[in-house]
Design a protein around this motif. Structure first.
Motif, PDB file in Angstrom:
ATOM      1  N   TRP A  28       0.877  -1.178   0.000  1.00  0.00           N
ATOM      2  CA  TRP A  28       0.000   0.000   0.000  1.00  0.00           C
ATOM      3  C   TRP A  28       0.907   1.219   0.000  1.00  0.00           C
ATOM      4  CZ3 TRP A  28      -2.417   2.068   5.183  1.00  0.00           C
ATOM      5  CH2 TRP A  28      -1.511   1.955   6.217  1.00  0.00           C
ATOM      6  N   THR A  53       1.992   4.531   4.333  1.00  0.00           N
ATOM      7  CA  THR A  53       3.044   5.121   5.168  1.00  0.00           C
ATOM      8  C   THR A  53       4.160   5.619   4.239  1.00  0.00           C
ATOM      9  OG1 THR A  53       3.968   2.891   5.571  1.00  0.00           O
ATOM     10  CG2 THR A  53       2.537   3.800   7.275  1.00  0.00           C
ATOM     11  N   ASN A  84       7.311   5.321   3.999  1.00  0.00           N
ATOM     12  CA  ASN A  84       8.364   4.441   3.479  1.00  0.00           C
ATOM     13  C   ASN A  84       7.976   3.801   2.149  1.00  0.00           C
ATOM     14  OD1 ASN A  84       6.478   2.936   5.245  1.00  0.00           O
ATOM     15  ND2 ASN A  84       7.676   1.148   4.667  1.00  0.00           N
ATOM     16  N   TRP A  85       6.683   3.460   1.993  1.00  0.00           N
ATOM     17  CA  TRP A  85       6.257   2.795   0.740  1.00  0.00           C
ATOM     18  C   TRP A  85       6.217   3.782  -0.414  1.00  0.00           C
ATOM     19  CZ3 TRP A  85       7.215  -1.950   1.576  1.00  0.00           C
ATOM     20  CH2 TRP A  85       6.906  -2.568   2.786  1.00  0.00           C
ATOM     21  N   ASP A 127      11.528  -5.755   2.512  1.00  0.00           N
ATOM     22  CA  ASP A 127      11.135  -5.222   3.823  1.00  0.00           C
ATOM     23  C   ASP A 127      10.391  -6.243   4.707  1.00  0.00           C
ATOM     24  OD1 ASP A 127      10.900  -2.470   5.433  1.00  0.00           O
ATOM     25  OD2 ASP A 127       8.999  -3.519   5.622  1.00  0.00           O
ATOM     26  N   ARG A 128       9.551  -7.088   4.107  1.00  0.00           N
ATOM     27  CA  ARG A 128       8.763  -8.053   4.869  1.00  0.00           C
ATOM     28  C   ARG A 128       9.096  -9.474   4.428  1.00  0.00           C
ATOM     29  NH1 ARG A 128       2.684  -5.284   4.551  1.00  0.00           N
ATOM     30  NH2 ARG A 128       3.185  -3.445   5.829  1.00  0.00           N
ATOM     31  N   ASP A 164       1.100  -8.713   8.611  1.00  0.00           N
ATOM     32  CA  ASP A 164       2.462  -8.321   8.219  1.00  0.00           C
ATOM     33  C   ASP A 164       3.453  -9.029   9.144  1.00  0.00           C
ATOM     34  OD1 ASP A 164       4.936  -7.099   7.971  1.00  0.00           O
ATOM     35  OD2 ASP A 164       4.215  -5.070   8.367  1.00  0.00           O
ATOM     36  N   ASN A 175       6.356  -8.520   9.843  1.00  0.00           N
ATOM     37  CA  ASN A 175       7.186  -7.624  10.650  1.00  0.00           C
ATOM     38  C   ASN A 175       6.536  -7.325  11.995  1.00  0.00           C
ATOM     39  OD1 ASN A 175       9.334  -7.197   8.946  1.00  0.00           O
ATOM     40  ND2 ASN A 175       8.451  -5.386   7.978  1.00  0.00           N
ATOM     41  N   PHE A 182       8.554  -7.113  15.383  1.00  0.00           N
ATOM     42  CA  PHE A 182       8.817  -5.849  16.088  1.00  0.00           C
ATOM     43  C   PHE A 182       8.397  -6.008  17.566  1.00  0.00           C
ATOM     44  CE2 PHE A 182       7.741  -3.108  12.025  1.00  0.00           C
ATOM     45  CZ  PHE A 182       8.976  -3.410  11.472  1.00  0.00           C
ATOM     46  N   TRP A 204      -2.503  -1.922  10.096  1.00  0.00           N
ATOM     47  CA  TRP A 204      -1.684  -0.737  10.423  1.00  0.00           C
ATOM     48  C   TRP A 204      -2.523   0.549  10.300  1.00  0.00           C
ATOM     49  CZ3 TRP A 204       3.328  -0.826  12.198  1.00  0.00           C
ATOM     50  CH2 TRP A 204       4.093  -1.976  11.962  1.00  0.00           C
ATOM     51  N   ASN A 254       4.962   2.224  14.766  1.00  0.00           N
ATOM     52  CA  ASN A 254       5.399   3.114  13.675  1.00  0.00           C
ATOM     53  C   ASN A 254       4.914   4.540  13.929  1.00  0.00           C
ATOM     54  OD1 ASN A 254       2.742   3.286  12.716  1.00  0.00           O
ATOM     55  ND2 ASN A 254       3.215   2.489  10.679  1.00  0.00           N
ATOM     56  N   LEU A 280       8.476   4.613  14.102  1.00  0.00           N
ATOM     57  CA  LEU A 280       9.249   3.949  13.053  1.00  0.00           C
ATOM     58  C   LEU A 280       8.977   4.624  11.724  1.00  0.00           C
ATOM     59  CD1 LEU A 280      10.875   1.382  12.055  1.00  0.00           C
ATOM     60  CD2 LEU A 280       8.671   0.296  11.737  1.00  0.00           C
ATOM     61  N   ASP A 281      10.009   4.782  10.935  1.00  0.00           N
ATOM     62  CA  ASP A 281       9.967   5.247   9.541  1.00  0.00           C
ATOM     63  C   ASP A 281      10.538   6.658   9.364  1.00  0.00           C
ATOM     64  OD1 ASP A 281       8.805   2.909   8.558  1.00  0.00           O
ATOM     65  OD2 ASP A 281       6.759   3.677   8.713  1.00  0.00           O
ATOM     66  N   LYS A 305      14.763   3.625   9.158  1.00  0.00           N
ATOM     67  CA  LYS A 305      15.281   2.556   8.300  1.00  0.00           C
ATOM     68  C   LYS A 305      15.272   3.121   6.888  1.00  0.00           C
ATOM     69  CE  LYS A 305      11.110  -0.388   8.609  1.00  0.00           C
ATOM     70  NZ  LYS A 305      10.684  -0.211   7.246  1.00  0.00           N
TER      71      LYS A 305
HETATM   72  C1  BGC Z   1       7.165  -1.571   7.548  1.00  0.00           C
HETATM   73  C2  BGC Z   1       7.022  -0.227   8.221  1.00  0.00           C
HETATM   74  C3  BGC Z   1       5.655   0.371   7.952  1.00  0.00           C
HETATM   75  C4  BGC Z   1       4.545  -0.630   8.174  1.00  0.00           C
HETATM   76  C5  BGC Z   1       3.189  -0.116   7.771  1.00  0.00           C
HETATM   77  C6  BGC Z   1       6.010  -2.444   7.923  1.00  0.00           C
HETATM   78  O1  BGC Z   1       6.138  -3.701   7.343  1.00  0.00           O
HETATM   79  O2  BGC Z   1       8.379  -2.183   7.937  1.00  0.00           O
HETATM   80  O3  BGC Z   1       8.053   0.601   7.763  1.00  0.00           O
HETATM   81  O4  BGC Z   1       5.426   1.467   8.787  1.00  0.00           O
HETATM   82  O5  BGC Z   1       4.824  -1.819   7.461  1.00  0.00           O
HETATM   83  O6  BGC Z   1       3.169   0.296   6.440  1.00  0.00           O
END
Ligand code: BGC
Length: 364
Positions: free
Chosen positions: A53, A56, A58-59, A132-133, A184, A186, A190, A224, A253, A277-278, A298
């Motif tokens: 998606w 956030t 980072n994507w 990332d995941r 997710d 992660n 986390f 999220w 995050n 985070l981010d 990151k």
């Molecule tokens: C990412 C985070 C991000 C979250 C929601 C996680 O898998 O590592 O950087 O905030 O997904 O998008």
């Protein structure tokens, strides 16, 4: 997460190459030789990137950086984001296979739901890199590029403790715990990392989780979704803190951190110590203003660069580079190309973002 010796993985890569070479003559199974096994492909090949998606920062950064870095390297970039909908992501990957992608980079919405489509990609000779995941329960993945997920959580847990000491005097401290989206992979990692630091302090009475909600399933935030985190925080504060102060909150995050801070503000609480985070722009500004205690950086630019390096190695026919970390994905030990996250507070923000003009500009 297992750490293996470099030579063990290097040997593993060699063995795969030899196997691929041996099966090359009589390839009756229909399995094509993949670039992950050292086949190589055209320098202007199409590379697919499937993002979960764009909710956030980072994507969104990954979307832009994959486009520029892949194109700079001479590849055609086919980048899709899936709005948190698993069937949409599966469909996007199908279409990358149909369009002849040589590598598919995938950041799954749900770690367990890409097995079939990625197995199809593998059968078509496509290399698969998780981004990332973790990609779970399938052997159709050649490696994962990510920041250490458990490490990320450990840093968040430690930062919460440090912030409480710095901002809230002597304990015991009243805290609450938030996790990310349970699909997710992660998110539980986390949380596991954070709890490895926080649980002993809960056990010795330094930290008091007033709601008692310490299981990941209770703390998790579906998809999220910041609004869901804010609703949970509202009900925690009205249900458990009518006559108590909240000192700190573990947030997985930045989006969720801001939801927690808004909720605490609306409930008339003093600003709690909140992690993140981010290094999202809005949160970097809040850290600088002293409102959000910390974020975890990151750098997407490094994660994308690491991924593109691997793609170049595959293109050149050199296969997957060696790495000394691997993870059990439920089916196989997947090689992990792991980078280190960094905690950012007001104290070190200028140093951390010294080479990041956009974020540095927020620190004033
Ligand atoms: C990412 C985070 C991000 C979250 C929601 C996680 O898998 O590592 O950087 O905030 O997904 O998008």
């Amino acid at each position: 997460m297992k750490r293996r010796s470099l030579s063990a993985v290097a040997l593993g890569v060699a063995a795969v190459t030899v196997l691929a070479a041996c099966s090359g003559g009589g390839r009756g199974s229909g399995e094509e030789e993949t670039a992950a096994a050292g086949g190589g492909f055209a320098a202007d090949a199409t590379i697919g990137v499937a993002l979960p998606w764009l909710g956030t920062q980072n994507w969104k950064e990954a979307q832009d950086l994959f486009k520029s870095q892949l194109e700079d390297a001479g590849f055609k970039a086919l980048i899709q984001a899936a709005d948190q909908k698993v069937p949409q992501q599966q469909q996007q990957i199908e279409s990358m296979i149909e369009q002849g992608a040589k590598v598919i980079v995938a950041a799954p919405i749900d770690g367990t739901q890409l097995g079939s489509v990625l197995e199809k990609a593998k059968a078509a000779g496509i290399s698969v890199i998780g981004y990332d995941r973790l990609i779970e329960n399938t052997d159709a993945v050649d490696g994962i590029v990510q920041f250490g997920s458990v490490r990320t959580g450990e840093l968040q847990g430690q930062s919460l403790l440090d912030g409480l000491k710095a901002e809230k005097g002597d304990g015991p401290y009243n805290i609450e715990l938030f996790g990310g989206g349970p699909a997710d992979p992660n998110a539980p990692s986390f949380y596991e990392g954070a709890m490895s630091v926080l649980q002993p302090k809960i056990d010795d009475g330094t930290l008091v989780v007033v709601s008692g909600q310490t299981d990941f399933t209770q703390a998790a935030t579906a998809d999220w979704d910041n609004a869901k985190a804010q609703a949970r925080m509202d009900s925690l504060l009205s249900g458990f803190y009518a006559d108590k102060k909240i000192d700190g909150v573990l947030s997985p995050n930045d989006g969720i951190a801001r939801a927690i801070l808004t909720s605490a503000n609306q409930a008339g609480q003093d600003v709690p110590v909140v992690t993140g985070l981010d290094a999202e722009n809005e949160s970097v500004s809040l850290v600088w203003a002293g409102t959000q205690w910390s974020t975890t950086h990151k750098p997407t630019v490094e994660l994308v660069a690491q991924t593109v390096d691997i793609i170049k190695s595959l293109q050149a026919g050199d296969g997957m580079p060696a790495t000394d970390v691997s993870a059990d994905n439920g089916k196989i030990e997947v090689p992990i190309y792991q980078l280190d996250p960094i905690i950012v507070t007001k104290d070190n923000a200028k140093e951390v973002f010294a080479d990041d003009p956009a974020r540095l500009a927020l620190l004033k």
